[in-house]
Design a protein around this motif. Structure first.
Motif, PDB file in Angstrom:
ATOM      1  N   ILE A  41      18.957   4.148  18.276  1.00  0.00           N
ATOM      2  CA  ILE A  41      19.228   3.738  16.890  1.00  0.00           C
ATOM      3  C   ILE A  41      19.916   4.882  16.158  1.00  0.00           C
ATOM      4  O   ILE A  41      19.439   6.016  16.175  1.00  0.00           O
ATOM      5  N   SER A  42      21.038   4.587  15.522  1.00  0.00           N
ATOM      6  CA  SER A  42      21.783   5.627  14.806  1.00  0.00           C
ATOM      7  C   SER A  42      21.117   5.946  13.476  1.00  0.00           C
ATOM      8  O   SER A  42      20.290   5.172  12.972  1.00  0.00           O
ATOM      9  N   ILE A  43      21.514   7.067  12.894  1.00  0.00           N
ATOM     10  CA  ILE A  43      20.985   7.452  11.578  1.00  0.00           C
ATOM     11  C   ILE A  43      21.337   6.393  10.532  1.00  0.00           C
ATOM     12  O   ILE A  43      20.520   6.044   9.677  1.00  0.00           O
ATOM     13  N   ALA A  44      22.555   5.840  10.600  1.00  0.00           N
ATOM     14  CA  ALA A  44      22.985   4.818   9.639  1.00  0.00           C
ATOM     15  C   ALA A  44      22.098   3.576   9.750  1.00  0.00           C
ATOM     16  O   ALA A  44      21.725   2.967   8.732  1.00  0.00           O
ATOM     17  N   GLN A  45      21.760   3.190  10.989  1.00  0.00           N
ATOM     18  CA  GLN A  45      20.895   2.024  11.195  1.00  0.00           C
ATOM     19  C   GLN A  45      19.479   2.298  10.702  1.00  0.00           C
ATOM     20  O   GLN A  45      18.834   1.425  10.121  1.00  0.00           O
ATOM     21  N   MET A  46      18.997   3.517  10.924  1.00  0.00           N
ATOM     22  CA  MET A  46      17.678   3.900  10.411  1.00  0.00           C
ATOM     23  C   MET A  46      17.658   3.837   8.889  1.00  0.00           C
ATOM     24  O   MET A  46      16.694   3.365   8.278  1.00  0.00           O
ATOM     25  N   PHE A  50      15.355   1.589   6.534  1.00  0.00           N
ATOM     26  CA  PHE A  50      14.557   2.247   5.496  1.00  0.00           C
ATOM     27  C   PHE A  50      14.699   1.509   4.170  1.00  0.00           C
ATOM     28  O   PHE A  50      13.711   1.255   3.463  1.00  0.00           O
ATOM     29  N   ARG A  51      15.930   1.136   3.826  1.00  0.00           N
ATOM     30  CA  ARG A  51      16.179   0.413   2.562  1.00  0.00           C
ATOM     31  C   ARG A  51      15.531  -0.970   2.579  1.00  0.00           C
ATOM     32  O   ARG A  51      14.971  -1.427   1.577  1.00  0.00           O
ATOM     33  N   VAL A  52      15.610  -1.640   3.739  1.00  0.00           N
ATOM     34  CA  VAL A  52      15.002  -2.971   3.867  1.00  0.00           C
ATOM     35  C   VAL A  52      13.492  -2.890   3.706  1.00  0.00           C
ATOM     36  O   VAL A  52      12.885  -3.615   2.907  1.00  0.00           O
ATOM     37  N   THR A  65       8.145   1.671   6.310  1.00  0.00           N
ATOM     38  CA  THR A  65       8.946   2.668   5.577  1.00  0.00           C
ATOM     39  C   THR A  65       8.530   4.070   6.004  1.00  0.00           C
ATOM     40  O   THR A  65       9.372   4.936   6.261  1.00  0.00           O
ATOM     41  N   ILE A  66       7.220   4.292   6.099  1.00  0.00           N
ATOM     42  CA  ILE A  66       6.696   5.597   6.538  1.00  0.00           C
ATOM     43  C   ILE A  66       7.130   5.887   7.970  1.00  0.00           C
ATOM     44  O   ILE A  66       7.576   6.993   8.302  1.00  0.00           O
ATOM     45  N   ASN A  67       7.022   4.869   8.824  1.00  0.00           N
ATOM     46  CA  ASN A  67       7.371   5.056  10.239  1.00  0.00           C
ATOM     47  C   ASN A  67       8.846   5.394  10.432  1.00  0.00           C
ATOM     48  O   ASN A  67       9.186   6.307  11.185  1.00  0.00           O
ATOM     49  N   ILE A  68       9.723   4.645   9.758  1.00  0.00           N
ATOM     50  CA  ILE A  68      11.158   4.879   9.943  1.00  0.00           C
ATOM     51  C   ILE A  68      11.567   6.203   9.307  1.00  0.00           C
ATOM     52  O   ILE A  68      12.455   6.901   9.800  1.00  0.00           O
ATOM     53  N   ALA A  69      10.898   6.588   8.211  1.00  0.00           N
ATOM     54  CA  ALA A  69      11.193   7.880   7.571  1.00  0.00           C
ATOM     55  C   ALA A  69      10.839   9.026   8.520  1.00  0.00           C
ATOM     56  O   ALA A  69      11.590  10.003   8.642  1.00  0.00           O
ATOM     57  N   ALA A  70       9.701   8.885   9.201  1.00  0.00           N
ATOM     58  CA  ALA A  70       9.289   9.915  10.160  1.00  0.00           C
ATOM     59  C   ALA A  70      10.276   9.994  11.317  1.00  0.00           C
ATOM     60  O   ALA A  70      10.618  11.084  11.797  1.00  0.00           O
ATOM     61  N   GLN A  71      10.759   8.824  11.757  1.00  0.00           N
ATOM     62  CA  GLN A  71      11.731   8.783  12.849  1.00  0.00           C
ATOM     63  C   GLN A  71      13.051   9.428  12.427  1.00  0.00           C
ATOM     64  O   GLN A  71      13.681  10.165  13.191  1.00  0.00           O
ATOM     65  N   MET A  72      13.469   9.156  11.178  1.00  0.00           N
ATOM     66  CA  MET A  72      14.705   9.755  10.657  1.00  0.00           C
ATOM     67  C   MET A  72      14.579  11.259  10.581  1.00  0.00           C
ATOM     68  O   MET A  72      15.496  11.994  10.955  1.00  0.00           O
ATOM     69  N   PHE A  73      13.434  11.727  10.084  1.00  0.00           N
ATOM     70  CA  PHE A  73      13.245  13.174   9.935  1.00  0.00           C
ATOM     71  C   PHE A  73      13.283  13.865  11.295  1.00  0.00           C
ATOM     72  O   PHE A  73      13.886  14.923  11.448  1.00  0.00           O
TER      73      PHE A  73
END
Length: 219
Positions: A41-46, A50-52, A65-73
């Motif tokens: 998954i790309s950063i743009a897709q993450m 996150f917005r959704v 939201t918490i999970n995807i934020a942790a994945q992005m970080f």
């Protein structure tokens, strides 16, 4: 008959308030979209997910939201420059400074010296910014932006005496004589002279400006 919308299209409409799916339907759609992305998954897709999740406004959305934020970080951890710029946008300047300090230690460049020095100056740490610029000048000898930034910070330092400023400037110019021929250098000196003239002319010279005034008088 209209073609069936993809899960991505439905989620796009959800973000702009045009989709009327129920909570359960939306959960199924976003799950379908995420599964369609596979493992990579790309950063743009993450960021899109996150917005959704943030807009879903329910327990499932909050947890995801918490999970995807942790994945992005975790994904961004290898690119501290992006993290630092995010901190700057959020006005978390001390955190941005720490990221740039690590960046500079791991992979120094003139641009990073300049960025960190600017951040330090903006946060009232002018002396540290000046020292960093001087170090940067040694790292990349021909970088005139770093040279001029050092000169400006030195001359505007209210704690140095005029003698200290003159000694440091003479020493610096002996190492980098090209600075004297730069138009910007002449502009800095002209600005200081004008400032000191106004201070003297209007009779409100403050003690903190004394070293600048004395220095200008010696130019």
């Amino acid at each position: 008959q209209e073609p069936q919308k993809t899960s991505f299209q439905v989620l796009q409409e959800f973000l702009i308030g045009e989709d009327k799916s129920s909570e359960n339907e939306l959960k199924q759609i976003v799950t379908e979209y995420r599964e369609s992305l596979g493992q990579e998954i790309s950063i743009a897709q993450m960021e899109f997910l996150f917005r959704v999740y943030s807009k879903m406004d329910n327990e499932y959305g909050r947890q995801e939201t918490i999970n995807i934020a942790a994945q992005m970080f975790e994904e961004l951890a290898d690119n501290r420059e992006i993290i630092a710029n995010i901190y700057i946008e959020q006005k978390e300047y001390e955190k941005a400074i720490k990221e740039y300090e690590i960046l500079l230690k791991e992979d120094p460049s003139a641009e990073r010296y300049i960025s960190l020095a600017s951040l330090l100056e903006q946060n009232g740490r002018q002396r540290e910014a000046m020292i960093l610029c001087k170090e940067g000048c040694q790292f990349e000898v021909g970088n005139t932006e770093l040279q001029l930034q050092f000169v400006r910070l030195l001359l505007m330092d209210i704690e140095y005496s005029s003698e200290e400023k003159k000694t440091q400037l003479d020493e610096f110019l002996s190492l980098y004589p090209n600075v004297m021929e730069l138009e910007k250098f002449q502009e800095i000196l002209a600005f200081l002279k004008r400032m000191c003239y106004n201070i003297m002319n209007y009779g409100f010279r403050r003690k903190t400006n004394g070293s600048i005034f004395k220095f200008c008088s010696s130019l």
